[in-house]
Motif scaffolding. Sequence first.
Motif, PDB file in Angstrom:
ATOM      1  N   ASP A   1      -6.913 -64.156  29.170  1.00 58.80           N
ATOM      2  CA  ASP A   1      -7.232 -63.737  30.542  1.00 58.80           C
ATOM      3  C   ASP A   1      -7.230 -62.202  30.626  1.00 58.80           C
ATOM      4  O   ASP A   1      -6.300 -61.598  31.180  1.00 58.80           O
ATOM      5  CB  ASP A   1      -6.210 -64.327  31.519  1.00 58.80           C
ATOM      6  N   PRO A   2      -8.270 -61.545  30.120  1.00 63.05           N
ATOM      7  CA  PRO A   2      -8.327 -60.075  30.166  1.00 63.05           C
ATOM      8  C   PRO A   2      -8.261 -59.528  31.582  1.00 63.05           C
ATOM      9  O   PRO A   2      -7.801 -58.405  31.792  1.00 63.05           O
ATOM     10  CB  PRO A   2      -9.675 -59.751  29.505  1.00 63.05           C
ATOM     11  N   ASP A   3      -8.739 -60.316  32.571  1.00 57.49           N
ATOM     12  CA  ASP A   3      -8.673 -59.853  33.958  1.00 57.49           C
ATOM     13  C   ASP A   3      -7.231 -59.623  34.413  1.00 57.49           C
ATOM     14  O   ASP A   3      -6.949 -58.718  35.211  1.00 57.49           O
ATOM     15  CB  ASP A   3      -9.327 -60.869  34.888  1.00 57.49           C
ATOM     16  N   ALA A   4      -6.319 -60.457  33.949  1.00 56.52           N
ATOM     17  CA  ALA A   4      -4.915 -60.288  34.312  1.00 56.52           C
ATOM     18  C   ALA A   4      -4.376 -58.978  33.741  1.00 56.52           C
ATOM     19  O   ALA A   4      -3.574 -58.283  34.381  1.00 56.52           O
ATOM     20  CB  ALA A   4      -4.092 -61.470  33.799  1.00 56.52           C
ATOM     21  N   LEU A   5      -4.834 -58.624  32.532  1.00 57.93           N
ATOM     22  CA  LEU A   5      -4.434 -57.344  31.937  1.00 57.93           C
ATOM     23  C   LEU A   5      -5.028 -56.179  32.728  1.00 57.93           C
ATOM     24  O   LEU A   5      -4.402 -55.126  32.873  1.00 57.93           O
ATOM     25  CB  LEU A   5      -4.886 -57.275  30.475  1.00 57.93           C
ATOM     26  N   TYR A   6      -6.245 -56.369  33.243  1.00 60.51           N
ATOM     27  CA  TYR A   6      -6.866 -55.344  34.075  1.00 60.51           C
ATOM     28  C   TYR A   6      -5.981 -55.060  35.302  1.00 60.51           C
ATOM     29  O   TYR A   6      -5.703 -53.897  35.622  1.00 60.51           O
ATOM     30  CB  TYR A   6      -8.252 -55.809  34.520  1.00 60.51           C
ATOM     31  N   ALA A   7      -5.545 -56.110  35.966  1.00 59.32           N
ATOM     32  CA  ALA A   7      -4.711 -55.943  37.157  1.00 59.32           C
ATOM     33  C   ALA A   7      -3.384 -55.278  36.803  1.00 59.32           C
ATOM     34  O   ALA A   7      -2.902 -54.389  37.522  1.00 59.32           O
ATOM     35  CB  ALA A   7      -4.466 -57.303  37.814  1.00 59.32           C
ATOM     36  N   ALA A   8      -2.789 -55.699  35.692  1.00 55.08           N
ATOM     37  CA  ALA A   8      -1.514 -55.100  35.274  1.00 55.08           C
ATOM     38  C   ALA A   8      -1.694 -53.622  34.957  1.00 55.08           C
ATOM     39  O   ALA A   8      -0.836 -52.790  35.280  1.00 55.08           O
ATOM     40  CB  ALA A   8      -0.961 -55.845  34.059  1.00 55.08           C
ATOM     41  N   GLY A   9      -2.824 -53.271  34.315  1.00 52.38           N
ATOM     42  CA  GLY A   9      -3.092 -51.871  34.019  1.00 52.38           C
ATOM     43  C   GLY A   9      -3.359 -51.057  35.267  1.00 52.38           C
ATOM     44  O   GLY A   9      -2.922 -49.910  35.385  1.00 52.38           O
ATOM     45  N   LEU A  10      -4.056 -51.638  36.225  1.00 54.02           N
ATOM     46  CA  LEU A  10      -4.378 -50.933  37.462  1.00 54.02           C
ATOM     47  C   LEU A  10      -3.108 -50.559  38.228  1.00 54.02           C
ATOM     48  O   LEU A  10      -3.039 -49.505  38.869  1.00 54.02           O
ATOM     49  CB  LEU A  10      -5.268 -51.812  38.336  1.00 54.02           C
ATOM     50  N   LEU A  11      -2.092 -51.402  38.155  1.00 51.88           N
ATOM     51  CA  LEU A  11      -0.875 -51.203  38.942  1.00 51.88           C
ATOM     52  C   LEU A  11       0.298 -50.687  38.124  1.00 51.88           C
ATOM     53  O   LEU A  11       1.413 -50.570  38.654  1.00 51.88           O
ATOM     54  CB  LEU A  11      -0.477 -52.525  39.609  1.00 51.88           C
ATOM     55  N   HIS A  12       0.087 -50.338  36.853  1.00 49.37           N
ATOM     56  CA  HIS A  12       1.229 -50.076  35.966  1.00 49.37           C
ATOM     57  C   HIS A  12       2.103 -48.915  36.432  1.00 49.37           C
ATOM     58  O   HIS A  12       3.293 -48.860  36.145  1.00 49.37           O
ATOM     59  CB  HIS A  12       0.746 -49.817  34.536  1.00 49.37           C
ATOM     60  N   ASP A  13       1.538 -47.932  37.149  1.00 54.40           N
ATOM     61  CA  ASP A  13       2.318 -46.780  37.621  1.00 54.40           C
ATOM     62  C   ASP A  13       2.554 -46.835  39.128  1.00 54.40           C
ATOM     63  O   ASP A  13       2.734 -45.802  39.776  1.00 54.40           O
ATOM     64  CB  ASP A  13       1.603 -45.473  37.263  1.00 54.40           C
ATOM     65  N   LEU A  14       2.568 -48.017  39.677  1.00 53.83           N
ATOM     66  CA  LEU A  14       2.740 -48.202  41.117  1.00 53.83           C
ATOM     67  C   LEU A  14       3.970 -47.464  41.648  1.00 53.83           C
ATOM     68  O   LEU A  14       3.962 -46.911  42.754  1.00 53.83           O
ATOM     69  CB  LEU A  14       2.862 -49.700  41.435  1.00 53.83           C
ATOM     70  N   GLY A  15       5.042 -47.437  40.859  1.00 51.47           N
ATOM     71  CA  GLY A  15       6.289 -46.825  41.316  1.00 51.47           C
ATOM     72  C   GLY A  15       6.133 -45.365  41.714  1.00 51.47           C
ATOM     73  O   GLY A  15       6.846 -44.877  42.606  1.00 51.47           O
ATOM     74  N   LYS A  16       5.207 -44.643  41.088  1.00 52.35           N
ATOM     75  CA  LYS A  16       5.015 -43.232  41.430  1.00 52.35           C
ATOM     76  C   LYS A  16       4.471 -43.087  42.847  1.00 52.35           C
ATOM     77  O   LYS A  16       4.888 -42.192  43.600  1.00 52.35           O
ATOM     78  CB  LYS A  16       4.080 -42.573  40.417  1.00 52.35           C
ATOM     79  N   VAL A  17       3.525 -43.950  43.219  1.00 56.68           N
ATOM     80  CA  VAL A  17       2.975 -43.901  44.572  1.00 56.68           C
ATOM     81  C   VAL A  17       4.040 -44.296  45.595  1.00 56.68           C
ATOM     82  O   VAL A  17       4.123 -43.711  46.679  1.00 56.68           O
ATOM     83  CB  VAL A  17       1.751 -44.824  44.690  1.00 56.68           C
ATOM     84  N   ILE A  18       4.841 -45.288  45.256  1.00 61.06           N
ATOM     85  CA  ILE A  18       5.906 -45.718  46.167  1.00 61.06           C
ATOM     86  C   ILE A  18       6.888 -44.569  46.397  1.00 61.06           C
ATOM     87  O   ILE A  18       7.298 -44.297  47.536  1.00 61.06           O
ATOM     88  CB  ILE A  18       6.636 -46.954  45.607  1.00 61.06           C
ATOM     89  N   LEU A  19       7.267 -43.877  45.337  1.00 57.66           N
ATOM     90  CA  LEU A  19       8.192 -42.747  45.481  1.00 57.66           C
ATOM     91  C   LEU A  19       7.554 -41.605  46.261  1.00 57.66           C
ATOM     92  O   LEU A  19       8.228 -40.910  47.025  1.00 57.66           O
ATOM     93  CB  LEU A  19       8.642 -42.263  44.101  1.00 57.66           C
ATOM     94  N   GLU A  20       6.262 -41.409  46.093  1.00 55.79           N
ATOM     95  CA  GLU A  20       5.576 -40.364  46.852  1.00 55.79           C
ATOM     96  C   GLU A  20       5.572 -40.687  48.339  1.00 55.79           C
ATOM     97  O   GLU A  20       5.791 -39.806  49.177  1.00 55.79           O
ATOM     98  CB  GLU A  20       4.143 -40.209  46.339  1.00 55.79           C
ATOM     99  N   SER A  21       5.322 -41.939  48.676  1.00 53.35           N
ATOM    100  CA  SER A  21       5.192 -42.321  50.081  1.00 53.35           C
ATOM    101  C   SER A  21       6.525 -42.637  50.745  1.00 53.35           C
ATOM    102  O   SER A  21       6.693 -42.395  51.948  1.00 53.35           O
ATOM    103  CB  SER A  21       4.274 -43.547  50.205  1.00 53.35           C
ATOM    104  N   HIS A  22       7.478 -43.172  49.975  1.00 53.23           N
ATOM    105  CA  HIS A  22       8.693 -43.699  50.591  1.00 53.23           C
ATOM    106  C   HIS A  22       9.978 -43.208  49.933  1.00 53.23           C
ATOM    107  O   HIS A  22      11.067 -43.654  50.321  1.00 53.23           O
ATOM    108  CB  HIS A  22       8.671 -45.234  50.555  1.00 53.23           C
TER     109      HIS A  22
END
Length: 657
Positions: free
Chosen positions: A140-161
């Motif tokens: 399921d390469p699409d699942a890897l795509y989603a995981a890659g798209l969100l892999h640094d999510l924590g940086k945006v969360i720290l920036e906003s909150h």
Amino acid sequence: MADQSEILNRSVCMALRSEVGDLPPAPAAAVKLLGLTSDEDTEVSAISRVIETEPALAAKVLQIVNSAFYGFPSRIKTIHRAVTLLGLSAVRQVALQVLFYESMVKRGSQGAFDRLHFWQHSLLVAILSRGIGERMGHSDPDALYAAGLLHDLGKVILESHGRVRYSEFLSASAHSVNSIRENERTYFGVTHDMVGAVICEGWGLPELVCRVQAHHHGPIGESGLPTEEAREVAIVALADFISWTQGIGSVDLLNSLNISPEVLALAPLDEIALPELLEQADAEMSEIGTFYGLEFPPSPQLRANMVATAVALCRGDSGPAKSSGSLVLSSHTAPHQSLDPDDFIPQTLEALQRELGIERLMMMQVEPRRRSLIATHALPPLPAVSPSAPLELTITALSGDLVRCLRERRPVLVRDSAENEKILAAIGASEAAAVPVMCHGRLLGVLWVSRKRVGEALDIGPLPEVMRVAGELGIAIQRSRTFERERAKAEVDALTRLSNRSAVDRFLAQAFRQGKEARRFFVVGFVDIDHFKAFNDTFGHQTGDDVLRIVADTMRSLTRPTDFLGRYGGEEFLFVLMDTHIEGACIYADRIRKQIERRGQVLAERFPGHLLTVSIGIAAYEDGFKELSEIVAAADAALYRAKAGGRNRIEVGGRGG
């Protein structure tokens, strides 16, 4: 006792301004799309319904689907039609892009954390993760795509909150030599991947996305994951690494590249057809990028070589590594991980001599301000390469074959002839090859290859390998200079604009090492402002700051560029005079003392009853000093005697104190 999950959740909550549960949820459509699978049982209508329930999302998806990248001859007007023509995979990826771009990137305020740059990195990691998965036969390469798209999510969360915005963190740690994650722990108490893992779990995102968040920066082998699950994490970690090697990181900070052997074992480079992977990523990023206003660099094969070289450096290969038929130099002949030219240049020359049988090598670096070439390293050592009086060739006065080397940026054979006579005599050879050392088209130096015995013909067989090494040296030298510029900014005392204590300690260690290894003379001196506390107590700290600046400026005006000045702490300054004996140091110190005394007399009306003077203690390096601390203690003891003896005077110290 609380388990690790509870401790992690508590740590993340402490890093954020609000409870995790109080944060805005993930876009509902995104959660639904991530829950859909790519198998044949997923109906076209299922994804169509999810997207069409949000008209703004549907409009943006259709805008991308109708771009030149997909190249449909007629306009697609419905999501159902788009899914029918493109398939679930492509449309879902576009929809996820739009949803997370709108919620995480577009609406954010700007700061040191560049959200658009972050988004470019996220897209590239997603595309590379999917491509690597396809080449490795992932189900399921699409699942890897989603995981890659969100892999640094924590940086945006720290920036906003975050209690500390990620932008503020980046500004505060811009000049740190530590890794980003080390500094994140210092500022937030947690790292961005920890934050991402907790948030993704709270949002109910797929297990693969949560797992990648938690482990893509950590030691995968210690995670206890089954092999296939660990491989999925490794795929995203490799995609993240490749993206950084292209200069497309999630933040704009100078960072050393690193990738663990575990990642390379689980996702070997030779299984992913790197040039083709990057070429496809280029095409996709170029088209998608136009929608988001992004630019993407070209030359996939060049960048593939960069990745393979970086991997070889990070894992310390002892033999040559191959990537898609392109040879990468072994780490013995490529520049080493050190950022100190006095480490990696000699090591590289030694490796060339050992592996290619070259008898004599000399490195000359361009000195732009003096428009000259200066000999910095040679093997075997040559009298012409001396720290105190190095061989220097003025570029404007050069003639013969070396001029062609510099102008045309290509290797030349400098033969025995009238026009080459002076240059060959200067480097002590009857014939030599000059190889330009460059980076990004900029000439940084010349690497000379010659023989020990005068009169014998030079073997030019190894020149192709020397040229490759020269290219790697150019990259290493440029990286070293960039690092030095960044470190220089971080090692300046804000008040006096002299070097701070960190720079003082580093320079002292370097001077002591050179003293022991190369027998270079140097002198250490302490300068202390007399009765400084009285200035602060009588006139205030602002006046005290002015006094510190006056002394710093006076010392700077009397000091050679080759010597060192720093603020040691409080009202105490330190100087290091290289290639200087005690007599010369005493003359220099007395100039400083007298000039400050004269300035104090001029300022007598501003500081009534408080004459500005300094006391100075100096000590010269001697063979008997076994440790750096001994010469520092000797200079400090001399300063104490100067103050005890009436101040406004100089004392000389030695091993006896």
